[in-house]
Design a protein around this motif. Sequence first.
Motif, short mmCIF file in Angstrom:
data_model
loop_
_atom_site.label_atom_id
_atom_site.label_comp_id
_atom_site.label_asym_id
_atom_site.label_seq_id
_atom_site.Cartn_x
_atom_site.Cartn_y
_atom_site.Cartn_z
N THR A 82 -12.86 6.82 -9.23
CA THR A 82 -11.89 6.94 -8.14
C THR A 82 -11.70 5.60 -7.44
N ALA A 83 -12.80 4.91 -7.17
CA ALA A 83 -12.71 3.61 -6.50
C ALA A 83 -11.95 2.60 -7.35
N LEU A 125 -9.67 3.27 -9.65
CA LEU A 125 -8.26 3.68 -9.66
C LEU A 125 -7.58 3.27 -8.36
N ARG A 126 -8.22 3.53 -7.23
CA ARG A 126 -7.65 3.15 -5.93
C ARG A 126 -7.46 1.65 -5.81
N HIS A 127 -8.44 0.89 -6.31
CA HIS A 127 -8.33 -0.57 -6.26
C HIS A 127 -7.12 -1.06 -7.08
N GLN A 142 -4.44 0.66 -7.95
CA GLN A 142 -3.21 1.09 -7.30
C GLN A 142 -2.94 0.25 -6.05
N GLY A 143 -3.96 0.01 -5.25
CA GLY A 143 -3.79 -0.78 -4.04
C GLY A 143 -3.28 -2.18 -4.33
N THR A 185 1.51 -0.68 1.51
CA THR A 185 0.14 -0.21 1.61
C THR A 185 0.05 1.09 0.81
N PRO A 186 -1.14 1.56 0.51
CA PRO A 186 -1.22 2.86 -0.16
C PRO A 186 -0.52 3.97 0.62
N ARG A 240 2.70 6.09 -0.73
CA ARG A 240 2.68 7.55 -0.87
C ARG A 240 3.84 8.19 -0.12
N MET A 248 1.39 5.15 -9.84
CA MET A 248 0.61 6.36 -9.56
C MET A 248 0.28 7.14 -10.83
#
Length: 134
Positions: free
Chosen positions: A5-6, A8-10, A12-13, A22-23, A27, A98
């Motif tokens: 998850t971290a 993936l978030r990195h 995407q960010g 920003t995320p 969204r 995404m």
Amino acid sequence: MAHLTASLRHRQGTAFAELGLTPATARALHELDPDRPLPARDLADRLGCDRSNVTALVDRLEQAGLVERRTDPADRRQKTLVVTGDGRGVRDRVTEVMSDSRLLAGLSDTELSTLRDLVWKVSDGGCPEPCDPA
């Protein structure tokens, strides 16, 4: 799971930052349908957040030229959010980011199926076919 998850978030960010988002703004833009104006209160419901937070997000999107606030022709007391021409292109890119699956590109079809089955199993105790619940 937390590491995945971290990661993936990195990714995407980083991609959102390259778009000037920003995320949270990414969204919000993703939740807007370019072909259907949406009241800000409905966007707040979709995002599961307070309307005051949406106001700040929409302010940023509007400043970037991606969204416009317009008077709703059906109810002139209400403003709707409209994705601009530039916003459509950025929104398309946000959608690509995404749904980017490069993080899983090194897995075989069998490994992907196993991962899917395991995620389903730990997330709600069930799993889709052809998952082996044993």
